[in-house]
Enzyme design. Structure first.
Site, PDB file in Angstrom:
ATOM      1  N   HIS A 144      -8.101 -12.374   0.171  1.00  0.00           N
ATOM      2  CA  HIS A 144      -9.066 -11.337  -0.212  1.00  0.00           C
ATOM      3  C   HIS A 144     -10.469 -11.578   0.347  1.00  0.00           C
ATOM      4  O   HIS A 144     -11.316 -10.702   0.292  1.00  0.00           O
ATOM      5  CB  HIS A 144      -9.156 -11.244  -1.736  1.00  0.00           C
ATOM      6  CG  HIS A 144      -7.917 -10.684  -2.358  1.00  0.00           C
ATOM      7  ND1 HIS A 144      -6.850 -11.471  -2.733  1.00  0.00           N
ATOM      8  CD2 HIS A 144      -7.569  -9.414  -2.642  1.00  0.00           C
ATOM      9  CE1 HIS A 144      -5.903 -10.701  -3.235  1.00  0.00           C
ATOM     10  NE2 HIS A 144      -6.305  -9.455  -3.193  1.00  0.00           N
ATOM     11  N   LYS A 184      -5.489  -6.231   7.541  1.00  0.00           N
ATOM     12  CA  LYS A 184      -4.405  -5.837   6.637  1.00  0.00           C
ATOM     13  C   LYS A 184      -4.805  -4.590   5.839  1.00  0.00           C
ATOM     14  O   LYS A 184      -5.909  -4.529   5.300  1.00  0.00           O
ATOM     15  CB  LYS A 184      -4.118  -6.987   5.658  1.00  0.00           C
ATOM     16  CG  LYS A 184      -3.008  -6.664   4.689  1.00  0.00           C
ATOM     17  CD  LYS A 184      -2.856  -7.722   3.609  1.00  0.00           C
ATOM     18  CE  LYS A 184      -1.810  -7.287   2.597  1.00  0.00           C
ATOM     19  NZ  LYS A 184      -1.788  -8.123   1.403  1.00  0.00           N
ATOM     20  N   HIS A 195       0.373   2.958  -1.041  1.00  0.00           N
ATOM     21  CA  HIS A 195      -0.134   3.249   0.304  1.00  0.00           C
ATOM     22  C   HIS A 195       0.919   2.849   1.332  1.00  0.00           C
ATOM     23  O   HIS A 195       2.051   2.512   0.974  1.00  0.00           O
ATOM     24  CB  HIS A 195      -1.489   2.574   0.546  1.00  0.00           C
ATOM     25  CG  HIS A 195      -1.478   1.070   0.408  1.00  0.00           C
ATOM     26  ND1 HIS A 195      -0.794   0.245   1.262  1.00  0.00           N
ATOM     27  CD2 HIS A 195      -2.071   0.250  -0.501  1.00  0.00           C
ATOM     28  CE1 HIS A 195      -0.973  -1.013   0.901  1.00  0.00           C
ATOM     29  NE2 HIS A 195      -1.741  -1.032  -0.176  1.00  0.00           N
ATOM     30  N   HIS A 200       3.025  -0.460   0.753  1.00  0.00           N
ATOM     31  CA  HIS A 200       4.091  -0.368  -0.256  1.00  0.00           C
ATOM     32  C   HIS A 200       5.213   0.543   0.239  1.00  0.00           C
ATOM     33  O   HIS A 200       6.390   0.257   0.045  1.00  0.00           O
ATOM     34  CB  HIS A 200       3.560   0.223  -1.569  1.00  0.00           C
ATOM     35  CG  HIS A 200       2.325  -0.450  -2.094  1.00  0.00           C
ATOM     36  ND1 HIS A 200       1.130   0.208  -2.217  1.00  0.00           N
ATOM     37  CD2 HIS A 200       2.106  -1.712  -2.524  1.00  0.00           C
ATOM     38  CE1 HIS A 200       0.221  -0.614  -2.710  1.00  0.00           C
ATOM     39  NE2 HIS A 200       0.784  -1.800  -2.900  1.00  0.00           N
ATOM     40  N   CYS A 243      -5.362 -12.460  -6.423  1.00  0.00           N
ATOM     41  CA  CYS A 243      -4.002 -12.976  -6.205  1.00  0.00           C
ATOM     42  C   CYS A 243      -3.351 -13.429  -7.500  1.00  0.00           C
ATOM     43  O   CYS A 243      -2.166 -13.734  -7.514  1.00  0.00           O
ATOM     44  CB  CYS A 243      -4.005 -14.170  -5.264  1.00  0.00           C
ATOM     45  SG  CYS A 243      -4.677 -13.838  -3.658  1.00  0.00           S
ATOM     46  N   LYS A 287      -6.125  -2.272  -0.643  1.00  0.00           N
ATOM     47  CA  LYS A 287      -7.154  -1.629  -1.448  1.00  0.00           C
ATOM     48  C   LYS A 287      -8.453  -2.424  -1.365  1.00  0.00           C
ATOM     49  O   LYS A 287      -9.531  -1.861  -1.235  1.00  0.00           O
ATOM     50  CB  LYS A 287      -6.673  -1.558  -2.891  1.00  0.00           C
ATOM     51  CG  LYS A 287      -7.571  -0.734  -3.761  1.00  0.00           C
ATOM     52  CD  LYS A 287      -7.052  -0.758  -5.174  1.00  0.00           C
ATOM     53  CE  LYS A 287      -8.032  -0.042  -6.092  1.00  0.00           C
ATOM     54  NZ  LYS A 287      -7.707  -0.267  -7.484  1.00  0.00           N
ATOM     55  N   CYS A 318     -11.090 -16.984  -1.029  1.00  0.00           N
ATOM     56  CA  CYS A 318      -9.651 -16.711  -1.007  1.00  0.00           C
ATOM     57  C   CYS A 318      -9.262 -16.284   0.408  1.00  0.00           C
ATOM     58  O   CYS A 318      -9.877 -15.379   0.968  1.00  0.00           O
ATOM     59  CB  CYS A 318      -9.327 -15.589  -1.989  1.00  0.00           C
ATOM     60  SG  CYS A 318      -7.705 -14.868  -1.675  1.00  0.00           S
ATOM     61  N   CYS A 336      -8.164 -17.217  -7.890  1.00  0.00           N
ATOM     62  CA  CYS A 336      -8.471 -15.900  -7.321  1.00  0.00           C
ATOM     63  C   CYS A 336      -7.896 -14.850  -8.256  1.00  0.00           C
ATOM     64  O   CYS A 336      -6.688 -14.828  -8.487  1.00  0.00           O
ATOM     65  CB  CYS A 336      -7.893 -15.729  -5.918  1.00  0.00           C
ATOM     66  SG  CYS A 336      -8.044 -14.013  -5.344  1.00  0.00           S
TER      67      CYS A 336
HETATM   68  N1  MSP Z   1       3.114  -7.682  -8.022  1.00  0.00           N
HETATM   69  C1  MSP Z   1       3.226  -8.526  -6.889  1.00  0.00           C
HETATM   70  C2  MSP Z   1       4.669  -8.730  -6.492  1.00  0.00           C
HETATM   71  C3  MSP Z   1       5.533  -9.292  -7.572  1.00  0.00           C
HETATM   72  S1  MSP Z   1       7.184  -9.398  -7.047  1.00  0.00           S
HETATM   73  C4  MSP Z   1       7.938 -10.263  -8.233  1.00  0.00           C
HETATM   74  C5  MSP Z   1       2.487  -7.924  -5.714  1.00  0.00           C
HETATM   75  N2  MSP Z   1       2.260  -6.622  -5.784  1.00  0.00           N
HETATM   76  S2  MSP Z   1       1.504  -5.750  -4.654  1.00  0.00           S
HETATM   77  O1  MSP Z   1       1.317  -4.444  -5.228  1.00  0.00           O
HETATM   78  O2  MSP Z   1       0.366  -6.424  -4.173  1.00  0.00           O
HETATM   79  O3  MSP Z   1       2.563  -5.594  -3.520  1.00  0.00           O
HETATM   80  C6  MSP Z   1       2.648  -6.499  -2.444  1.00  0.00           C
HETATM   81  C7  MSP Z   1       3.688  -5.983  -1.520  1.00  0.00           C
HETATM   82  O4  MSP Z   1       3.362  -4.644  -1.089  1.00  0.00           O
HETATM   83  C8  MSP Z   1       3.832  -6.743  -0.232  1.00  0.00           C
HETATM   84  O5  MSP Z   1       4.612  -7.907  -0.360  1.00  0.00           O
HETATM   85  C9  MSP Z   1       4.487  -5.707   0.625  1.00  0.00           C
HETATM   86  O6  MSP Z   1       5.808  -5.530   0.243  1.00  0.00           O
HETATM   87  C10 MSP Z   1       3.705  -4.465   0.265  1.00  0.00           C
HETATM   88  N3  MSP Z   1       2.457  -4.363   1.028  1.00  0.00           N
HETATM   89  C11 MSP Z   1       1.223  -4.126   0.523  1.00  0.00           C
HETATM   90  N4  MSP Z   1       0.328  -4.075   1.577  1.00  0.00           N
HETATM   91  C12 MSP Z   1       0.963  -4.281   2.731  1.00  0.00           C
HETATM   92  C13 MSP Z   1       0.601  -4.205   4.086  1.00  0.00           C
HETATM   93  N5  MSP Z   1      -0.641  -3.989   4.492  1.00  0.00           N
HETATM   94  N6  MSP Z   1       1.572  -4.347   5.013  1.00  0.00           N
HETATM   95  C14 MSP Z   1       2.883  -4.483   4.677  1.00  0.00           C
HETATM   96  N7  MSP Z   1       3.264  -4.541   3.407  1.00  0.00           N
HETATM   97  C15 MSP Z   1       2.320  -4.605   2.405  1.00  0.00           C
HETATM   98  O7  MSP Z   1       2.175  -8.646  -4.797  1.00  0.00           O
END
Ligand code: MSP
Length: 648
Positions: free
Chosen positions: A150, A299, A22, A25, A133, A302, A147, A130
Site C-alpha cells: 500500500h 496495480k 473492479h 476482482h 493488509c 482502490k 507497507c 498494516c
Molecule cells: N479478503 C482477502 C482475501 C481472503 S481469501 C481467503 C482479499 N480481498 S481483496 O478484496 O483484496 O481481493 C484480493 C484479490 O482480488 C486478489 O487476490 C485478486 O484475486 C483480485 N484483485 C484485486 N486487485 C487486483 C489487480 N489489480 N489485479 C489482479 N487481481 C487483483 O485480499
C-alpha cells in the site's frame, strides 16, 4: 480427454466488502468461471465457490467512515459483488459470506479443536502493522518504513494475543512444497514461497483484543478476543462445504483448487497449509496464482485510486468481448497493463474479423449456396483422408482441442484461446482455398463444394462447443444457428456430429467492429490521436440539398456470391440480396478484396442507378466504397440490418 479427476472444486478469494468490484476482482472471478464452465462442459462434477470477506479492522474502519454499522456496510457491498457477478454472467455454485452462521460455526469449531490440542497459546507481541493488509510486517519486508503493497506508513502495535504454533510446521511445509512441484503454480510463486521459507517461520497471531476491535468472530475459549481476519477468512473454503464430515465437504474437498492473485500468496501458501495440517484436514490440490492488472504500470486498486470499472467495460463492449480480452491478454502468472486501445484492437482483429466474419461467411454460404442445410459429403472426396479436398480441418480441430486441454490443465487461458484461434485461422483459410461460393460448372465441382460446406459446418459446430467457457453468449448463438439448443457437452465436439440435412440460420454481426473515432471514445489509457482529412484534401465543392440526396436509393445489400471478372484486374462480379430481389453488380474492388472476404458481408448499394455494361456483364447498382492514398474500404454496417433496408 485426459484422465484427470472427474470431481473439481474451485474457489476465488473472498473479496473485502470495503471495496466495490473492479477489473482486478472481475478478472479472478471470470477466469474461475471460465474454468468451472470448461470442467462442467467436460462432464466433471464441479463446485465453484466465491463470496465476501466481511470482518476485521478494514471493514470496521470503512463502516465508521461511512457512518453505518459494519454489518450494514457488509450487506450493501456483498450485494454489490453478487450483482456484479450476475451482470457478468458468473455461474457460481455457492456464495459464502463470513458473517453467516454456517461460517462462524466452523471457524469456532476449528479454533476450539486447535486450542484443545495445544496448538494455540497466549503470548505477547509487538510489530509493524498494516491496516490495509490486516497483517504485521517483518523488518525485512518493510520498504522505506512503509507497507510494500500500500506504500502507507505502518503502525507499531504491542499487545497480548493468542498465537497459532505455525513455526512447528516449517519443515513439514518445505518438504510438502518440494515434494509437490505443482502445488503452487506457476513456478515463480512456488520459488517465492520456498525462498520465504528459508527464513525461520514465526508463530501466527490469530486474535485481536476486543478493546481494539469488536468486528470479528469471538474466540470460543476467550470472548474478550475476536479472531484475526485472515484466520477467519481462509476457513471459508472449508466452511462453505459444511466443514469436515459434511457430505459436500467429503465430496469436493479432496479436489480443491484455489485461484488468487500474487498479493495474497503468503496467507494461502503458508498460513493456510499449516492451519489445515494442524486441524487434521488434507491440503488443497493446487494454488493457482495470477499477476496484477496494472494501469500505467501501477496495480489497479482502490488505495492507488486507479480503478478500471469492469461493469462499464462490459456495458460498452459486451460481456463476451470483455471476457475474451481479459482472458486472452493476460499471460497467467504475469502482470498485464490494461489499455482500452488494446482491447478495441483485439476485439476487432480476433472477434469481429476472425471469428465473427467466419461465422457469417459459413452460415451465409450454407444458407445461400448450400440451399439452407448442411450438405452431405461423398466418399470420393475423402479419399486419402479428410485432407483430400481443401485441407484437413478435422485434424486441425483435434490438434487444437488437445492444446486447449493441455493449456486449461495449467490455467493457461491465454494459450487455450490462442489454440482455438489457430483453428479459426485454419477454417478461414479453408474457405479461401475451397471457394465454395463459386458456381459449380460440373458434378465434380458441385461435389467438392458440398464437401467443403460439410466440413465448414462441422467446424462451426465444434467452435460452438469449445468456445462456450470463454464466450458463452456467442457460443450459444453459434449452436442455435446450427439447431443445437440442448445442453452443450465437450464430448459432442466431434466431426460428423452436425448431421447432413440440418437447417442452418444465417448469423451475422456476432461481434460488430468497434470504430474508436477519437480519444473521447476511449475511457482508459487513450493515446490515439484524432484523424484529420489527409493534407491537400479539401471539403465538398458543391452543396447538395436534401432533395438531391433523396433521389438516391441507398439500400443494405447482402453479398451472396463474389467472383473475379475474367480478364479484368479490377472488377468483381457480385450477386447481392436486397431482401425481395437478387441483383448482379460489378464493382471495381478486386485489387482490395478477395471474393471470399465479401461473401456474407452486408454492404451499401445505390439501388436505382441506371444499369451499366462492364466487360460484357450488366451491373444493376453500385457498391459504396471510399478510397484514399491507395487504400479502399467498402461501406459495411456496424449493426445488423436486414437486406433491403433503406438508408436515409
Ligand atoms: N479478503 C482477502 C482475501 C481472503 S481469501 C481467503 C482479499 N480481498 S481483496 O478484496 O483484496 O481481493 C484480493 C484479490 O482480488 C486478489 O487476490 C485478486 O484475486 C483480485 N484483485 C484485486 N486487485 C487486483 C489487480 N489489480 N489485479 C489482479 N487481481 C487483483 O485480499
Amino acid at each position: 480427454m485426459t484422465d484427470r479427476a472427474r470431481t473439481f472444486y474451485l474457489t476465488t478469494p473472498i473479496y473485502y466488502v470495503n471495496d466495490r468490484p473492479h477489473l482486478g476482482h472481475a478478472y479472478t472471478t471470470i477466469l474461475a468461471d471460465t474454468m468451472a464452465r470448461y470442467r462442467r462442459l467436460a462432464g466433471d462434477d464441479v463446485w465453484f465457490l466465491t463470496g465476501t470477506d466481511e470482518h476485521g479492522d478494514k471493514i470496521a474502519q470503512a463502516a465508521a467512515k461511512a457512518g453505518i454499522t459494519p454489518q450494514q456496510l457488509a450487506d450493501r457491498n456483498s450485494a454489490a459483488f453478487r450483482d456484479a457477478w450476475r451482470q457478468l454472467g458468473i455461474e457460481y455454485s455457492d456464495y459464502i459470506r463470513t458473517t453467516e452462521a454456517r461460517h462462524t460455526t466452523v471457524v469456532q469449531a476449528i479454533l476450539q479443536k486447535l486450542w484443545d490440542a495445544g496448538e494455540i497459546y497466549l503470548g505477547k507481541y509487538g510489530g509493524h502493522y498494516c491496516f490495509g493488509c490486516e497483517r504485521f510486517y517483518t523488518e525485512k519486508e518493510i520498504v522505506d518504513g512503509k507497507c510494500p503493497d500500500h506504500q502507507t506508513p505502518l503502525t507499531w502495535i504491542e499487545e497480548e494475543n493468542y498465537f497459532f504454533k505455525m513455526s512447528k510446521y516449517q519443515a513439514w511445509l518445505i518438504e510438502t512444497v518440494e515434494r509437490q512441484p505443482d502445488l503452487i503454480r506457476p513456478e515463480r510463486y512456488r520459488n517465492e514461497i520456498l525462498g520465504f521459507l528459508r527464513e525461520p517461520l514465526q508463530d501466527l497471531s490469530i486474535s485481536r483484543p476486543k478493546s481494539r476491535l469488536t468486528w470479528g468472530i469471538p474466540l470460543p475459549f476467550d470472548d474478550t478476543y475476536v479472531t484475526y481476519v485472515w484466520f477467519d477468512a481462509l476457513i471459508n473454503y472449508v466452511s462453505a462445504l459444511g466443514g469436515p464430515g459434511a457430505p459436500r465437504f467429503e465430496r469436493y474437498w479432496p479436489h480443491a483448487q484455489h485461484v488468487i492473485a500474487k498479493d495474497i500468496v503468503k496467507p494461502h501458501a503458508i498460513y493456510w497449509p499449516c492451519m489445515l495440517k494442524a486441524a487434521g484436514i488434507d491440503l488443497y490440490r493446487h494454488l493457482n496464482v495470477h499477476g496484477y492488472w496494472t494501469l500505467g504500470g501501477r496495480k489497479i486498486s482502490k488505495s492507488v485510486g486507479n480503478l478500471v470499472e469492469a461493469l462499464a467495460l462490459k456495458d460498452k463492449y459486451g460481456n463476451d468481448a470483455f471476457r475474451y480480452f481479459v482472458l486472452r491478454e493476460m499471460v497467467f502468472g504475469l502482470d498485464a497493463d490494461f489499455s482500452e486501445e488494446a482491447l478495441v484492437s483485439r476485439l476487432n482483429a480476433d472477434l469481429a474479423n476472425d471469428l465473427g466474419n467466419l461465422v457469417a461467411r459459413v452460415t451465409t454460404l450454407i444458407a445461400n449456396v448450400g440451399g439452407g442445410s448442411v450438405p452431405a459429403t461423398e466418399g470420393r472426396f475423402a479419399r486419402g483422408g479428410e485432407a483430400a479436398f481443401g485441407g484437413d480441418l478435422k485434424g486441425d480441430f483435434e490438434k487444437s482441442r488437445g492444446n486447449v486441454d493441455a493449456a486449461m490443465e495449467e490455467f493457461a487461458f491465454h494459450r487455450a484461446l490462442a489454440a482455438i484461434w489457430d483453428f479459426i485461422g485454419a477454417v478461414n483459410r479453408y474457405v479461401d482455398t475451397t471457394q465454395p461460393w463459386a458456381r459449380p460448372s460440373n458434378d465434380m465441382a458441385r461435389g467438392q463444394r458440398d464437401h467443403a460446406l460439410y466440413h465448414l459446418g462441422q467446424s462451426l459446430w465444434c467452435l460452438g462447443l469449445v468456445l462456450e467457457p470463454f464466450l458463452p453468449e456467442a457460443a450459444r448463438k453459434i449452436r442455435h444457428a446450427l439447431g443445437h439448443t440442448g445442453d452443450p457437452k465437450l464430448g459432442d465436439a466431434e466431426w460428423g456430429r452436425l448431421a447432413p440435412g440440418t437447417r442452418v440460420q444465417k448469423l451475422s454481426g456476432l461481434f460488430p467492429r468497434i470504430e474508436a473515432k477519437d480519444q473521447s471514445d476511449l475511457t482508459y489509457g487513450a493515446t490515439r490521436t484524432s484523424r484529420r482529412p489527409p493534407a491537400g484534401q479539401s471539403g465538398p465543392a458543391v452543396l447538395a440539398t436534401i432533395d438531391d440526396f433523396s433521389k438516391v436509393d441507398l439500400r443494405v445489400a447482402e453479398v451472396l456470391t463474389a467472383e473475379p471478372v475474367p480478364k479484368s484486374k479490377k472488377l468483381l462480379k457480385l450477386t447481392v440480396s436486397l431482401g425481395s430481389e437478387q441483383r448482379t453488380l460489378v464493382a471495381g474492388i478486386a485489387e482490395h478484396y478477395a471474393p471470399a472476404d465479401l461473401v456474407g458481408k452486408k454492404v451499401v448499394v445505390v439501388a436505382n442507378l441506371e444499369p451499366a455494361q462492364l466487360m460484357g456483364i450488366e451491373s444493376n447498382g453500385m457498391v459504396l466504397a471510399g478510397s484514399t492514398e491507395g487504400k479502399l474500404a467498402v461501406l459495411t454496417l456496424d449493426r445488423d440490418l436486414p437486406p433491403g433496408t433503406k438508408i436515409t
